[in-house]
Design a protein around this motif. Structure first.
Motif, PDB file in Angstrom:
ATOM      1  N   LYS A 292      43.182  50.570  50.113  1.00 17.81           N
ATOM      2  CA  LYS A 292      44.302  50.404  51.050  1.00 17.81           C
ATOM      3  C   LYS A 292      44.955  51.743  51.381  1.00 17.81           C
ATOM      4  O   LYS A 292      45.334  52.002  52.533  1.00 17.81           O
ATOM      5  CB  LYS A 292      45.333  49.446  50.444  1.00 17.81           C
ATOM      6  CG  LYS A 292      46.578  49.203  51.300  1.00 17.81           C
ATOM      7  CD  LYS A 292      46.258  48.445  52.580  1.00 17.81           C
ATOM      8  CE  LYS A 292      47.526  48.084  53.324  1.00 17.81           C
ATOM      9  NZ  LYS A 292      47.236  47.398  54.624  1.00 17.81           N
TER      10      LYS A 292
ATOM     11  N   TYR B 293      53.140  39.237  41.224  1.00 19.89           N
ATOM     12  CA  TYR B 293      53.171  38.111  40.288  1.00 19.89           C
ATOM     13  C   TYR B 293      54.264  38.343  39.250  1.00 19.89           C
ATOM     14  O   TYR B 293      54.423  39.453  38.732  1.00 19.89           O
ATOM     15  CB  TYR B 293      51.813  37.932  39.615  1.00 19.89           C
ATOM     16  CG  TYR B 293      50.733  37.525  40.591  1.00 19.89           C
ATOM     17  CD1 TYR B 293      50.645  36.215  41.040  1.00 19.89           C
ATOM     18  CD2 TYR B 293      49.843  38.462  41.103  1.00 19.89           C
ATOM     19  CE1 TYR B 293      49.679  35.842  41.972  1.00 19.89           C
ATOM     20  CE2 TYR B 293      48.876  38.100  42.032  1.00 19.89           C
ATOM     21  CZ  TYR B 293      48.798  36.790  42.458  1.00 19.89           C
ATOM     22  OH  TYR B 293      47.847  36.422  43.375  1.00 19.89           O
TER      23      TYR B 293
ATOM     24  N   TYR C 244      51.147  43.426  42.330  1.00 21.29           N
ATOM     25  CA  TYR C 244      50.762  42.545  43.430  1.00 21.29           C
ATOM     26  C   TYR C 244      51.769  41.403  43.643  1.00 21.29           C
ATOM     27  O   TYR C 244      51.525  40.513  44.455  1.00 21.29           O
ATOM     28  CB  TYR C 244      49.375  41.974  43.184  1.00 21.29           C
ATOM     29  CG  TYR C 244      48.253  42.921  43.541  1.00 21.29           C
ATOM     30  CD1 TYR C 244      47.869  43.109  44.872  1.00 21.29           C
ATOM     31  CD2 TYR C 244      47.585  43.644  42.566  1.00 21.29           C
ATOM     32  CE1 TYR C 244      46.848  43.981  45.208  1.00 21.29           C
ATOM     33  CE2 TYR C 244      46.557  44.520  42.888  1.00 21.29           C
ATOM     34  CZ  TYR C 244      46.190  44.684  44.216  1.00 21.29           C
ATOM     35  OH  TYR C 244      45.171  45.562  44.549  1.00 21.29           O
TER      36      TYR C 244
ATOM     37  N   ARG D 131      47.429  37.246  49.097  1.00 22.26           N
ATOM     38  CA  ARG D 131      47.408  36.541  47.809  1.00 22.26           C
ATOM     39  C   ARG D 131      46.990  35.089  48.035  1.00 22.26           C
ATOM     40  O   ARG D 131      47.467  34.441  48.975  1.00 22.26           O
ATOM     41  CB  ARG D 131      48.781  36.585  47.137  1.00 22.26           C
ATOM     42  CG  ARG D 131      49.271  37.981  46.804  1.00 22.26           C
ATOM     43  CD  ARG D 131      50.419  37.959  45.802  1.00 22.26           C
ATOM     44  NE  ARG D 131      51.374  36.879  46.057  1.00 22.26           N
ATOM     45  CZ  ARG D 131      52.321  36.509  45.194  1.00 22.26           C
ATOM     46  NH1 ARG D 131      52.446  37.132  44.044  1.00 22.26           N
ATOM     47  NH2 ARG D 131      53.157  35.536  45.499  1.00 22.26           N
TER      48      ARG D 131
ATOM     49  N   LEU E 196      43.794  48.737  45.787  1.00 23.72           N
ATOM     50  CA  LEU E 196      44.946  49.575  46.108  1.00 23.72           C
ATOM     51  C   LEU E 196      44.493  50.958  46.601  1.00 23.72           C
ATOM     52  O   LEU E 196      45.075  51.514  47.544  1.00 23.72           O
ATOM     53  CB  LEU E 196      45.850  49.728  44.885  1.00 23.72           C
ATOM     54  CG  LEU E 196      46.596  48.471  44.426  1.00 23.72           C
ATOM     55  CD1 LEU E 196      47.419  48.780  43.176  1.00 23.72           C
ATOM     56  CD2 LEU E 196      47.495  47.926  45.530  1.00 23.72           C
TER      57      LEU E 196
ATOM     58  N   SER F 287      36.904  40.467  47.122  1.00 27.70           N
ATOM     59  CA  SER F 287      37.661  39.759  46.089  1.00 27.70           C
ATOM     60  C   SER F 287      36.947  39.883  44.759  1.00 27.70           C
ATOM     61  O   SER F 287      35.855  40.442  44.667  1.00 27.70           O
ATOM     62  CB  SER F 287      37.821  38.283  46.456  1.00 27.70           C
ATOM     63  OG  SER F 287      36.565  37.604  46.337  1.00 27.70           O
TER      64      SER F 287
ATOM     65  N   VAL G 160      43.564  38.420  46.684  1.00 28.68           N
ATOM     66  CA  VAL G 160      44.036  38.533  45.301  1.00 28.68           C
ATOM     67  C   VAL G 160      44.464  37.156  44.800  1.00 28.68           C
ATOM     68  O   VAL G 160      45.056  36.367  45.553  1.00 28.68           O
ATOM     69  CB  VAL G 160      45.250  39.483  45.201  1.00 28.68           C
ATOM     70  CG1 VAL G 160      45.573  39.799  43.749  1.00 28.68           C
ATOM     71  CG2 VAL G 160      45.027  40.745  45.993  1.00 28.68           C
TER      72      VAL G 160
ATOM     73  N   ALA H 159      49.014  43.067  37.863  1.00 32.08           N
ATOM     74  CA  ALA H 159      49.328  41.804  38.543  1.00 32.08           C
ATOM     75  C   ALA H 159      50.758  41.812  39.060  1.00 32.08           C
ATOM     76  O   ALA H 159      51.041  41.305  40.158  1.00 32.08           O
ATOM     77  CB  ALA H 159      49.105  40.632  37.594  1.00 32.08           C
TER      78      ALA H 159
ATOM     79  N   TYR I 178      40.979  45.339  41.393  1.00 33.46           N
ATOM     80  CA  TYR I 178      42.229  45.398  42.147  1.00 33.46           C
ATOM     81  C   TYR I 178      42.909  46.771  42.073  1.00 33.46           C
ATOM     82  O   TYR I 178      43.780  47.074  42.897  1.00 33.46           O
ATOM     83  CB  TYR I 178      43.122  44.232  41.747  1.00 33.46           C
ATOM     84  CG  TYR I 178      42.501  42.965  42.276  1.00 33.46           C
ATOM     85  CD1 TYR I 178      42.524  42.689  43.636  1.00 33.46           C
ATOM     86  CD2 TYR I 178      41.778  42.111  41.453  1.00 33.46           C
ATOM     87  CE1 TYR I 178      41.887  41.578  44.162  1.00 33.46           C
ATOM     88  CE2 TYR I 178      41.133  40.988  41.960  1.00 33.46           C
ATOM     89  CZ  TYR I 178      41.194  40.739  43.319  1.00 33.46           C
ATOM     90  OH  TYR I 178      40.545  39.642  43.846  1.00 33.46           O
TER      91      TYR I 178
ATOM     92  N   ILE J 150      45.778  42.717  52.786  1.00 36.20           N
ATOM     93  CA  ILE J 150      45.779  42.142  51.438  1.00 36.20           C
ATOM     94  C   ILE J 150      46.513  40.810  51.467  1.00 36.20           C
ATOM     95  O   ILE J 150      47.651  40.723  51.949  1.00 36.20           O
ATOM     96  CB  ILE J 150      46.428  43.096  50.421  1.00 36.20           C
ATOM     97  CG1 ILE J 150      45.609  44.390  50.319  1.00 36.20           C
ATOM     98  CG2 ILE J 150      46.547  42.430  49.049  1.00 36.20           C
ATOM     99  CD1 ILE J 150      46.194  45.428  49.381  1.00 36.20           C
TER     100      ILE J 150
END
Length: 302
Positions: A186, A258, A256, A197, A183, A14, A150, A253, A179, A195
């Protein structure tokens, strides 16, 4: 699905102030998870893989309000001490890579059935992540699961600013690199990385099902009320916090999940002055505190 006959290792990756300690505490209530016992760092952290990167001469970027990257000689001394302090009869190899990977394997075995490591330093350093991937290949007798945690970047940056007066304008680019690295990681290791949140974690613990399955515990044991939402969007109540995200950070963001509305803060004209003033006060406080400690030690030694 994890092999229940193998020793398991969970590594939580993180950025700082992303809720990793809360996640660690939650997982510790579910399964027979063990953290490192003897370390000079807080929150059962070892900084093992950034130290390994230093020892092996791998490139690392400077981190805000951090000792990382640690000089190679210091990193080697601390890593060997960590292994000796937490393992009975550890024998250092003449080969540095063997010492690093075999040492980690012995830590996993000694702290089984599930050894848990978290660090807000490893995700920012791609060299550390490469070493973790190499370690997974070197230790096929250990079952690994990586967790990428995240959190909304504005919440993350506000938390770091509140705790350490870290400049969010600088710190946001560490969030961005961390971040982007997640990715990339991953795309390489696939299902071996989960992953999550932070916002999903505090609202619905179904998000940790892959971790629960890996640990081999009954999902019914998960306490749905363990996490709380009090730290979500806390920055919106602070009218003096006038920081706004840079466009590349907002765009990542959104990747992910958001929403733009969750990332927009209203600028505050005097924010740069207020931010720098609070930072100066914080630094003066710690200088005074260290000076006081030094004087106390000197007087006590008389």
């Amino acid at each position: 699905m994890a092999n229940d006959n193998k020793t398991k290792c969970i590594i939580l990756l993180s950025n700082k102030s992303s809720g990793s300690s809360a996640c660690q505490n939650l997982l510790s209530t579910l399964a027979d998870i063990t953290h490192i016992k003897n370390t000079r760092h807080n929150e059962n952290e070892t900084l093992y893989w950034v130290k390994a990167a230093s020892i092996l001469g791998e490139p690392q970027d400077n981190m805000t309000d951090s000792e990382v990257p640690i000089p190679a000689n210091k990193a080697k001394k601390e890593l060997i001490k960590l292994l000796n302090d937490n393992l009975d009869g550890f024998v250092e190899s003449d080969d540095l890579r063997s010492t690093i990977f075999d040492g980690w394997g012995e830590l996993c075995e000694a702290h089984g059935p599930i050894f848990f490591e978290k660090s807000p330093h490893h995700l920012y350093q791609w060299s550390a992540l490469k070493l973790i991937m190499e370690c997974i290949k070197q230790l096929p007798h250990i079952d690994f699961l990586l967790i990428g945690l995240v959190r909304n970047p504005v919440d993350t940056l506000y938390s770091a600013y509140s705790r350490w007066r870290t400049s969010p304008e600088k710190n946001q680019y560490e969030w961005l690199q961390s971040y982007e690295n997640l990715l990339k990681l991953k795309s390489i290791i696939g299902d071996q990385l989960v992953i999550i949140r932070y916002e999903d974690l505090v609202s619905n613990l179904d998000s940790i099902k892959p971790i629960v399955d890996f640990c081999g515990v009954d999902p019914k044991l998960v306490n749905a009320n363990y996490m709380h939402k009090r730290s979500v969007s806390k920055w919106k109540k602070d009218k003096s916090f006038g920081f706004t995200l840079a466009k590349p950070v907002s765009e990542l963001a959104e990747v992910y999940g958001y929403k733009p509305a969750d990332l927009i803060n209203h600028p505050y004209t005097l924010w740069p002055v207020y931010r720098d003033f609070r930072r100066t006060l914080y630094k003066c406080y710690w200088v005074a505190k260290r000076t006081k400690r030094g004087l106390y030690r000197a007087l006590s030694a008389r």
